[in-house]
Scaffold this active site. Structure first.
Site, short mmCIF file in Angstrom:
data_model
loop_
_atom_site.label_atom_id
_atom_site.label_comp_id
_atom_site.label_asym_id
_atom_site.label_seq_id
_atom_site.Cartn_x
_atom_site.Cartn_y
_atom_site.Cartn_z
N GLU A 15 45.16 -1.52 41.88
CA GLU A 15 44.56 -0.52 42.53
C GLU A 15 44.05 0.56 41.99
OE1 GLU A 15 44.26 0.56 45.66
OE2 GLU A 15 45.54 -0.18 47.06
N ASN A 145 45.69 5.95 52.53
CA ASN A 145 44.56 5.34 51.86
C ASN A 145 43.11 5.68 52.08
OD1 ASN A 145 45.44 3.09 50.04
ND2 ASN A 145 46.37 1.86 51.44
N ASP A 195 41.82 -0.47 53.39
CA ASP A 195 42.57 0.30 52.13
C ASP A 195 41.46 1.02 51.65
OD1 ASP A 195 44.10 -0.01 49.55
OD2 ASP A 195 44.90 -1.85 50.51
#
Length: 291
Positions: A15, A145, A195
Site C-alpha cells: 500500500e 481510501n 482502493d
C-alpha cells in the site's frame, strides 16, 4: 499495454506508494509485515527497510525527511538513517485502529486516514495535518481510501471501500480543508472494491480496484472513462512515477488469500510499472508548522 514487474518481493499488504521526483525514488509499504520499500528507478536498486511499527503511507517533507502515517500517528523519518520521531500522535491509545490511505494536498496539507484493524464498521476517520495541527475531517468511514486532489486544490476525492462509494468535496485551495459536506459521485457495482487512487494531469482519477485486478479511471464527475488490467487480483494503490510521470506504479497484496487463491493469482503481492498512456504530475511536499 506494457507491464513490468518492478519488485518480485511479495507484499502481504502492499500500500501507500509515493514518488519523489527530485531523487527519482519510489516508496511503498507492506503494512502487515512492517516494511518500507525504496526503489531507485534510475538504477533498479530496491532496498527494504524494517520498521518498528505498522505504517501505511508517506509524504516527502524535504530532501532529508519524510512524514509517515503510522498506527501511532504521524512520524518524521530521517531518510539517511531511518530514525523515526513522533510528530503528532493520532489514535495512539486506540489499539483497534491503524493508519491507512494518505496523500498531500497542493497546499502542503497532508490528508491521511485510519481504519479498524478488522475493518470494523465506521471505525475509520480521514484527518488533515496542517500548520502543526491534526484535524478530523470525516469520521465514521469503514475503509477510507482513494484520497487524492485536483491540480488546483479546489477538489478532494476519497472512497469508502466497504460501501464502494466514491466521494467528491469542494476545498479551499489555500488550505486543503473542506468547504462543504462530501457528495457521492460514483458507486462501484462491478467485481472488487475502490482502493487507492491518484489524479492524472488531465484531471482523471485513477483508482485501483481491490479484488478486480484493474485500474479504473473516472472523470471529475465520477463517470467511468477507462479500465486497464493489473497482473494481480488485489491491486491496491497507484502513483505516477518517472521524470515525465508517464508510468504508473501499482502495489498489490495477498492479504486474506488462501493457498488456492495465491496459486490462481501468480503475481499476487508484487509491485508493477504500467504504461497506460496517461501522464501524472509531481506530488506536493508536506509542510510542517506554520503555513
Amino acid at each position: 499495454m506494457p507491464v513490468t514487474v518492478l519488485c518480485d518481493e511479495r507484499c502481504h499488504l502492499g500500500e501507500g506508494p509515493a514518488y519523489d521526483a527530485a531523487s527519482d525514488t519510489a516508496w511503498w509499504f507492506d503494512i502487515i509485515e512492517r516494511r518500507l520499500f525504496e526503489a531507485r528507478l534510475g538504477t533498479g536498486e530496491i532496498v527494504v527497510h524494517a520498521l518498528p511499527l505498522m505504517a501505511s503511507a508517506l509524504a516527502t517533507v524535504d530532501d532529508g525527511r519524510q512524514m509517515l502515517a503510522t498506527e501511532q500517528g504521524l512520524m518524521l523519518r530521517d531518510i539517511a538513517t531511518g530514525a523515526l520521531e513522533m510528530l503528532a500522535p493520532v489514535e495512539a491509545a486506540t489499539p483497534a485502529t491503524r493508519s491507512n490511505d494518505a496523500r498531500v494536498h497542493p497546499s502542503g496539507t497532508f490528508w491521511f486516514s485510519t481504519m479498524g484493524r478488522q475493518a470494523e464498521p465506521g471505525a475509520g476517520t480521514i484527518y488533515a495535518y496542517r500548520a502543526g495541527t491534526v484535524q478530523a475531517l470525516f469520521p465514521g468511514i469503514t475503509i477510507p481510501n482513494a484520497i487524492c486532489f485536483s491540480a488546483d486544490g479546489a477538489t478532494g476525492y476519497f472512497a469508502d471501500t466497504a460501501a464502494n462509494a466514491l466521494y467528491r468535496v469542494r476545498l479551499d485551495p489555500a488550505t486543503g480543508l473542506p468547504l462543504e459536506a462530501p457528495a457521492v459521485i460514483h458507486r462501484h457495482r462491478d467485481e472488487g472494491g475502490l482502493d487507492g487512487a491518484v489524479v492524472d494531469a488531465e484531471g482523471l482519477l485513477w483508482c485501483a480496484i481491490w479484488g478486480g485486478a484493474r485500474l479504473n479511471a473516472y472523470s471529475p464527475e465520477g463517470d467511468p472513462v477507462r479500465s486497464v488490467a493489473v497482473p494481480a487480483r488485489q491491486a491496491s494503490c497507484p502513483v505516477f512515477v518517472g521524470p515525465a510521470f508517464d508510468r504508473v506504479l501499482v502495489t498489490s497484496a495477498w492479504q486474506h488469500m488462501d493457498e488456492a487463491d495465491r496459486a490462481a493469482d501468480p503475481h499476487h503481492g508484487k509491485t508493477f510499472l504500467l504504461d497506460i498512456g496517461a501522464r501524472g504530475r509531481a506530488e506536493p511536499r508536506a509542510r510542517l508548522g506554520a503555513m
